[in-house]
Enzyme design. Structure first.
Site, PDB file in Angstrom:
ATOM      1  N   ASP A 210       0.865  -1.188   0.000  1.00 48.60           N
ATOM      2  CA  ASP A 210       0.000   0.000   0.000  1.00 48.60           C
ATOM      3  C   ASP A 210       0.900   1.236   0.000  1.00 48.60           C
ATOM      4  O   ASP A 210       2.134   1.126   0.031  1.00 48.60           O
ATOM      5  CB  ASP A 210      -0.953  -0.010   1.223  1.00 48.60           C
ATOM      6  CG  ASP A 210      -2.284   0.719   0.943  1.00 48.60           C
ATOM      7  OD1 ASP A 210      -2.230   1.929   0.627  1.00 48.60           O
ATOM      8  OD2 ASP A 210      -3.348   0.098   1.037  1.00 48.60           O
ATOM      9  N   GLY A 231       4.578   1.290  -1.474  1.00 54.44           N
ATOM     10  CA  GLY A 231       4.761   1.645  -2.882  1.00 54.44           C
ATOM     11  C   GLY A 231       3.483   2.178  -3.486  1.00 54.44           C
ATOM     12  O   GLY A 231       2.424   2.182  -2.847  1.00 54.44           O
ATOM     13  N   ASP A 232       3.632   2.611  -4.734  1.00 54.37           N
ATOM     14  CA  ASP A 232       2.504   3.174  -5.479  1.00 54.37           C
ATOM     15  C   ASP A 232       2.257   2.257  -6.669  1.00 54.37           C
ATOM     16  O   ASP A 232       3.162   2.071  -7.495  1.00 54.37           O
ATOM     17  CB  ASP A 232       2.910   4.589  -5.949  1.00 54.37           C
ATOM     18  CG  ASP A 232       1.825   5.275  -6.756  1.00 54.37           C
ATOM     19  OD1 ASP A 232       0.985   4.574  -7.364  1.00 54.37           O
ATOM     20  OD2 ASP A 232       1.831   6.517  -6.790  1.00 54.37           O
ATOM     21  N   PHE A 233       1.050   1.666  -6.734  1.00 56.30           N
ATOM     22  CA  PHE A 233       0.837   0.677  -7.798  1.00 56.30           C
ATOM     23  C   PHE A 233       0.784   1.288  -9.195  1.00 56.30           C
ATOM     24  O   PHE A 233       0.759   0.566 -10.187  1.00 56.30           O
ATOM     25  CB  PHE A 233      -0.350  -0.254  -7.523  1.00 56.30           C
ATOM     26  CG  PHE A 233      -1.648   0.352  -7.043  1.00 56.30           C
ATOM     27  CD1 PHE A 233      -2.237   1.439  -7.665  1.00 56.30           C
ATOM     28  CD2 PHE A 233      -2.311  -0.242  -5.959  1.00 56.30           C
ATOM     29  CE1 PHE A 233      -3.457   1.949  -7.222  1.00 56.30           C
ATOM     30  CE2 PHE A 233      -3.534   0.268  -5.500  1.00 56.30           C
ATOM     31  CZ  PHE A 233      -4.107   1.374  -6.142  1.00 56.30           C
ATOM     32  N   HIS A 251     -12.535  -1.009  -7.684  1.00 57.34           N
ATOM     33  CA  HIS A 251     -13.748  -0.172  -7.742  1.00 57.34           C
ATOM     34  C   HIS A 251     -13.465   1.318  -7.500  1.00 57.34           C
ATOM     35  O   HIS A 251     -14.311   2.161  -7.766  1.00 57.34           O
ATOM     36  CB  HIS A 251     -14.828  -0.690  -6.768  1.00 57.34           C
ATOM     37  CG  HIS A 251     -14.657  -0.275  -5.337  1.00 57.34           C
ATOM     38  ND1 HIS A 251     -15.686  -0.319  -4.421  1.00 57.34           N
ATOM     39  CD2 HIS A 251     -13.581   0.171  -4.641  1.00 57.34           C
ATOM     40  CE1 HIS A 251     -15.255   0.096  -3.249  1.00 57.34           C
ATOM     41  NE2 HIS A 251     -13.984   0.397  -3.347  1.00 57.34           N
TER      42      HIS A 251
HETATM   43  C1  SAM Z   1     -10.928   1.383  -0.645  1.00 57.44           C
HETATM   44  S1  SAM Z   1      -9.407   1.099   0.151  1.00 57.44           S
HETATM   45  C2  SAM Z   1      -9.481  -0.670   0.361  1.00 57.44           C
HETATM   46  C3  SAM Z   1      -8.643  -1.157   1.496  1.00 57.44           C
HETATM   47  C4  SAM Z   1      -8.757  -2.661   1.737  1.00 57.44           C
HETATM   48  N1  SAM Z   1      -8.340  -3.423   0.581  1.00 57.44           N
HETATM   49  C5  SAM Z   1     -10.168  -2.992   2.113  1.00 57.44           C
HETATM   50  O1  SAM Z   1     -10.956  -3.427   1.263  1.00 57.44           O
HETATM   51  O2  SAM Z   1     -10.522  -2.805   3.281  1.00 57.44           O
HETATM   52  C6  SAM Z   1      -8.234   1.294  -1.160  1.00 57.44           C
HETATM   53  C7  SAM Z   1      -6.789   1.098  -0.753  1.00 57.44           C
HETATM   54  O3  SAM Z   1      -5.968   1.367  -1.906  1.00 57.44           O
HETATM   55  C8  SAM Z   1      -4.823   2.072  -1.468  1.00 57.44           C
HETATM   56  N2  SAM Z   1      -4.245   2.848  -2.576  1.00 57.44           N
HETATM   57  C9  SAM Z   1      -4.790   3.921  -3.198  1.00 57.44           C
HETATM   58  N3  SAM Z   1      -3.967   4.377  -4.151  1.00 57.44           N
HETATM   59  C10 SAM Z   1      -2.872   3.583  -4.131  1.00 57.44           C
HETATM   60  C11 SAM Z   1      -1.664   3.555  -4.894  1.00 57.44           C
HETATM   61  N4  SAM Z   1      -1.440   4.446  -5.859  1.00 57.44           N
HETATM   62  N5  SAM Z   1      -0.757   2.582  -4.627  1.00 57.44           N
HETATM   63  C12 SAM Z   1      -0.989   1.678  -3.634  1.00 57.44           C
HETATM   64  N6  SAM Z   1      -2.124   1.645  -2.890  1.00 57.44           N
HETATM   65  C13 SAM Z   1      -3.051   2.589  -3.127  1.00 57.44           C
HETATM   66  C14 SAM Z   1      -5.369   2.966  -0.382  1.00 57.44           C
HETATM   67  O4  SAM Z   1      -4.338   3.477   0.450  1.00 57.44           O
HETATM   68  C15 SAM Z   1      -6.330   2.041   0.324  1.00 57.44           C
HETATM   69  O5  SAM Z   1      -5.712   1.321   1.354  1.00 57.44           O
END
Ligand code: SAM
Length: 341
Positions: A210, A231-233, A251
């Site tokens: 994350d 990291g940043d995906f 989503h």
């Molecule tokens: C809606 S939350 C879902 C969290 C978890 N999977 C859940 O369902 O409870 C989306 C997650 O994506 C992560 N996220 C958003 N942009 C991201 C990025 N560019 N790289 C990595 N993670 C990211 C957010 O920090 C967050 O934890």
């Protein structure tokens, strides 16, 4: 027909449609009451003894008369029950308690806050453009706000843990993770799903991926079977694993960004890897469904969307995955199992 009969005939004809509209618009206020009551911890203040609004107000700091009216509306919708001038719990109100095993308190409490109301103020912008209302507050988007405001980030993380309790339990009950090997939870937040999976399937190990501030806040879940990777995906390479799990991540994004995330997974994934998308599948049935409300939330907050079966399937196909099966769970999410095409 006399003028007054005519008037009544018109009213009779309108009762059905009028009821439909009032129920729909009234839902707005039911939601606000629910969220406010969660923030005031009213459910925590109520045990198994029936209590008056006055008694609950004394513990929670609410105004007694306002609380009694708020609880009357909620009770009309099955959240708390009203009898004489006292309130008791229902199954739904118990889920607002902090100590409920599937507590939704921290999730519900995030609705109707100053920031979310500000976002909703730009609802028409979203309807006009199809873009997230959040853009009006920060052009870099929802997750940029959370990254630049640690308090907002912490509140969101807690909301995700809360939102996911019922999902995590339902996913574990529906899917056998025992031969998933090393599992990467991409965008796994505080690691609540991954931790539960690794605990339940002893031969698995996990990598939580994350954004850096989220990973920092999750530090304490690290163990010899669960490692953390910041990291940043959209920019950074993803870990090489046997299984990739993404719950309520795809989503959050429009088709272009969702494609980029899945392409990054495809790039990292070895040939035998399996992909598990844990997401809502919007039913073809035209009736009400929570996924349709969440879809609007995605439109406003992040510019993402909830997807139907065929939308999920074609997104996966575009990114080089073949959808093998969809495992339904008892919560709002299904497990979409895919392999490299
Ligand atoms: C809606 S939350 C879902 C969290 C978890 N999977 C859940 O369902 O409870 C989306 C997650 O994506 C992560 N996220 C958003 N942009 C991201 C990025 N560019 N790289 C990595 N993670 C990211 C957010 O920090 C967050 O934890």
């Amino acid at each position: 027909m006399a003028a007054s009969d005519d008037h009544h005939a018109v009213l009779d004809r309108q009762t059905g449609p009028f009821d439909t509209l009032t129920a729909a618009l009234g839902g707005l206020f039911v939601g606000h009451c629910l969220a406010s009551v969660a923030r005031f911890s009213v459910a925590d203040a109520l045990d198994d003894t029936p209590r008056t609004a006055q008694e609950l107000a004394e513990v929670t700091g609410a105004n007694p008369e306002a609380l009694s009216r708020v609880l009357r509306l909620l009770a009309a919708h099955g959240v708390f029950a009203a009898s004489d001038d006292r309130f008791t719990h229902t199954g739904a109100s118990r889920m607002l308690r902090s100590d409920h095993p599937q507590s939704w308190r921290d999730f519900v409490a995030t609705f109707g806050t100053e920031r979310t109301v500000k976002q909703l103020g730009y609802f028409d912008y979203s309807l006009q453009t199809g873009l997230p209302a959040t853009n009006k507050l920060n052009p870099d988007g929802f997750f940029a706000i959370l990254q630049s405001d640690p308090e907002a980030g912490r509140i969101f993380d807690a909301a995700m843990v809360s939102k996911a309790r019922i999902q995590v339990a339902s996913v574990l009950a529906a899917y056998d993770f025992s031969d998933c090997g090393t599992i990467a939870d991409i965008g796994g937040g505080q690691g609540h799903l991954l931790q539960a999976v690794v605990d339940a399937a002893e031969r698995t190990t996990g990598i939580l991926f994350d954004l850096p501030p989220v990973i920092e806040r999750a530090a304490e879940i690290a163990s010899d079977r669960l490692t953390l990777q910041a990291g940043d995906f959209f920019k950074d390479p993803l870990p090489v694993c046997d299984t990739y799990m993404l719950m309520d991540v795809i989503h959050d994004w429009d088709v272009e960004r969702a494609t980029a995330i899945l392409a990054a997974v495809r790039k990292a994934a070895p040939p035998h890897a399996r992909l598990l998308l844990v997401e809502s599948v919007v039913p073809d049935d035209p009736g009400p469904d929570w996924s349709k409300a969440m879809d609007i939330m995605m439109l406003i907050h992040t510019g993402g969307r909830q997807r139907t079966h065929s939308e999920h399937e074609s997104l996966l196909q575009t990114c080089g995955f073949r959808l093998e099966r969809v495992v339904a769970t008892t919560s709002d999410v299904s497990i979409l199992e895919a392999v490299r095409a």
